[in-house]
Write a protein that holds these residues in place. Structure first.
Motif, PDB file in Angstrom:
ATOM      1  N   GLY A 109       0.803  -1.209   0.000  1.00 11.68           N
ATOM      2  CA  GLY A 109       0.000   0.000   0.000  1.00 11.68           C
ATOM      3  C   GLY A 109       0.838   1.262   0.000  1.00 11.68           C
ATOM      4  N   PHE A 110       1.953   1.256   0.721  1.00 11.37           N
ATOM      5  CA  PHE A 110       2.860   2.411   0.717  1.00 11.37           C
ATOM      6  C   PHE A 110       3.484   2.588  -0.666  1.00 11.37           C
ATOM      7  N   GLU A 148      -5.335   8.717   0.648  1.00  9.64           N
ATOM      8  CA  GLU A 148      -6.225   7.901   1.464  1.00  9.64           C
ATOM      9  C   GLU A 148      -6.930   6.848   0.611  1.00  9.64           C
ATOM     10  N   GLY A 149      -7.476   7.271  -0.521  1.00 13.43           N
ATOM     11  CA  GLY A 149      -8.191   6.343  -1.388  1.00 13.43           C
ATOM     12  C   GLY A 149      -7.290   5.284  -1.986  1.00 13.43           C
ATOM     13  N   THR A 150      -6.070   5.667  -2.321  1.00  7.56           N
ATOM     14  CA  THR A 150      -5.117   4.712  -2.891  1.00  7.56           C
ATOM     15  C   THR A 150      -4.784   3.617  -1.896  1.00  7.56           C
ATOM     16  N   PHE A 151      -4.512   4.011  -0.653  1.00  7.17           N
ATOM     17  CA  PHE A 151      -4.184   2.992   0.349  1.00  7.17           C
ATOM     18  C   PHE A 151      -5.409   2.136   0.662  1.00  7.17           C
ATOM     19  N   ALA A 190      -6.011  -1.992   0.835  1.00  5.00           N
ATOM     20  CA  ALA A 190      -6.542  -2.677   2.012  1.00  5.00           C
ATOM     21  C   ALA A 190      -7.730  -3.555   1.658  1.00  5.00           C
ATOM     22  N   ARG A 191      -8.581  -3.085   0.767  1.00  4.79           N
ATOM     23  CA  ARG A 191      -9.761  -3.860   0.382  1.00  4.79           C
ATOM     24  C   ARG A 191      -9.422  -4.995  -0.576  1.00  4.79           C
ATOM     25  N   VAL A 192      -8.381  -4.831  -1.378  1.00  4.94           N
ATOM     26  CA  VAL A 192      -7.996  -5.880  -2.323  1.00  4.94           C
ATOM     27  C   VAL A 192      -7.208  -6.982  -1.622  1.00  4.94           C
ATOM     28  N   ASP A 193      -6.289  -6.596  -0.747  1.00  4.39           N
ATOM     29  CA  ASP A 193      -5.417  -7.577  -0.095  1.00  4.39           C
ATOM     30  C   ASP A 193      -5.910  -8.020   1.272  1.00  4.39           C
ATOM     31  N   GLY A 194      -6.884  -7.318   1.828  1.00  4.63           N
ATOM     32  CA  GLY A 194      -7.358  -7.656   3.162  1.00  4.63           C
ATOM     33  C   GLY A 194      -8.833  -7.411   3.307  1.00  4.63           C
TER      34      GLY A 194
END
Length: 485
Positions: free
Chosen positions: A235-236, A255-258, A262-266
């Motif tokens: 994410g970083f 914020e939206g990028t991270f 988070a939603r794709v990998d977790g």
């Protein structure tokens, strides 16, 4: 978002509540009968237990041993309204998730004292939506609206715990005899059913014990935390790739990028992402994320991916938006890095929890004295806590299912306790020079720097779970250049 239909006459003994202003004033008997028929059997059989089932069983056994002969009630919690008939995304209570591995809304774990000692565990859950009375398509939480949920038999296979209908539980609890403890704050209906059976003091003892249980992580938990950290590192990297777009818009782009990662990998973000550019970096929990992103300033990004099992990372880097620290930014960054290095070096089995904080704070106090920002000697500064005007917060906390994990553990077991192998904590010193702080030279004002990593206490020292993300100023610059291509 579409609106739920509104029935007028229920198709079975339990009516479905009519929705005001629905477009359909009634359900005909013909439609009701049609909706009841011709559905395939979708029961899932021969399901494998979830990966953490052996671990949750051990956790329940430890809890049982601590409270012999007492009924223990641990709810998952209910949906919470965001606006009118829309709800916040559900997140099961930490205590419930820790002891069951389940994340079902309205679920309740009950440990019932067994005749021969110990406890019998039962999970009380909502069964699949009722098709006889039309709940599955007429109710706002029916399966055709929000998706299929597991049957009780499926839940038993997955979780390794007998399952019953949670709608029967309040009456069972009201009629139960003997001592009871419950985790409060998640399910008002369950609390009302236990109103004359529990005390706040006894319930808090239960909550504290479960919090302290979680201080030392098992192998499954460490693995999940590593997954959370690895996704956070990605994410970083995502953020660095789009800094030019953030400059053209705002911190919201970061914020939206991270959040996408988070939603794709977790499952989600583990807490509100802090995407603090420029002077916003001096606000510890800047989550508005609505400010400008400007070349030449710093971005303090404090964010963590939460895994599908609800374990969260918590990592911070302070990045030069244009890819290069200027001389003053580097000086401040290097001071925080040196403090973090001292803190991480103090993390080892048998050390006091406070040791890594004290080590990091000493370095920061020395720097502030050296720069002429606070009058020494350093021992005086530390004794009086004078460095706190610019360091502000503690240097770290436990990490796990909650970002600030084990928060209700007793002080003697946590901040006044000793580190043990299996504990996972953050080390995150920072320096923050507020934009309106007239006690520091003008060029310092508006600069905030924090560096945070997730550290596992091992048998012989520690392991940095987030070591894949560069930390030194030079390594950060090289990494950013490489990621940007």
């Amino acid at each position: 978002m579409t609106e739920e239909p509104t029935p007028q006459t229920p198709a079975a003994e339990e009516p479905i509540k009519q929705r005001k202003n629905g477009l359909y004033p009634a359900v005909s008997e013909e439609l009701a009968e049609n909706m009841r028929s011709d559905w395939a059997d979708t029961e899932l059989r021969d399901l494998a237990p979830i990966a953490q089932a052996p671990d949750t069983a051990r956790r329940r056994a430890a809890l049982s041993a601590r409270f012999p002969g007492e009924r223990l009630v641990i709810p998952a919690g209910n949906l919470r309204t965001r606006s009118n008939d829309t709800e916040y995304a559900f997140r099961a209570s930490t205590e419930y998730a820790y002891l069951t591995g389940d994340q079902t809304q309205d679920g309740v774990l009950v440990l019932e004292p067994a005749a021969g000692g110990g406890h019998d565990a039962t999970l009380y859950l909502l069964p699949r939506s009722n098709r006889a009375n039309g709940e599955f398509w007429l109710d706002g939480q029916g399966e055709l609206w929000v998706g299929r949920r597991h049957s009780l038999a499926e839940a038993e296979q997955l979780l390794g715990i007998p399952a019953e209908d949670v709608r029967d539980l309040p009456d069972l609890l009201r009629g139960a005899a003997g001592p009871v403890r419950a985790v409060r704050g998640h399910d008002a209906g369950i609390e009302e059913a236990l109103r004359d059976k529990v005390t706040a003091e006894r319930d808090e003892e239960l909550r504290v014990f479960i919090s302290e249980q979680r201080l030392v992580k098992d192998a499954f938990e460490v693995g999940e935390l590593q997954k959370a950290v690895d996704a956070t590192v990605r994410g970083f990297e995502d953020v660095v790739k789009v800094l030019d777009k953030a400059e053209a818009t705002s911190e919201r782009y970061i914020e939206g990028t991270f959040f996408l990662r988070a939603r794709v990998d977790g499952n989600d973000i583990g807490y509100g992402s802090i995407c603090a550019a420029g002077p916003h970096a001096t606000t510890l929990h800047w989550v508005r994320n609505d400010g400008p992103v400007r070349s030449g300033e710093l971005l303090l990004l404090d964010a963590g991916v939460e895994t599908h099992t609800l374990y969260t990372a918590d990592v911070t880097r302070t990045l030069p938006i244009n890819g290069t620290y200027d001389d003053l930014q580097r000086k401040i960054y290097d001071a925080v890095y040196e403090a973090q290095e001292a803190g991480i070096a103090a993390v080892r089995p048998g050390a006091k929890f406070r040791d890594f904080h004290d080590a990091a704070q000493r370095v920061l106090a020395e720097k502030l004295v050296e720069w002429g920002i606070v009058e020494g000697p350093v021992e005086r500064v530390l004794e009086l806590g004078l460095q706190r005007r610019w360091t502000l917060h503690g240097t770290g906390h436990m990490l796990g299912l909650d970002v600030h994990d084990c928060a209700v553990a007793r002080t003697e077991a946590y901040v006044n306790g000793a580190l043990e192998p299996g504990m996972v904590l953050t080390v995150e010193p920072g320096l923050y020079f507020q934009a309106d702080d007239l006690s520091v030279p003008e060029e310092y004002r508006g600069i905030g720097v924090r560096i945070e990593d997730d550290i596992l206490v091992t048998e012989d020292g520690n392991r940095n779970l987030s070591a894949a993300l560069p930390r030194t100023a030079s390594d950060v610059e090289a990494w950013m250049a490489r990621v940007k291509g």
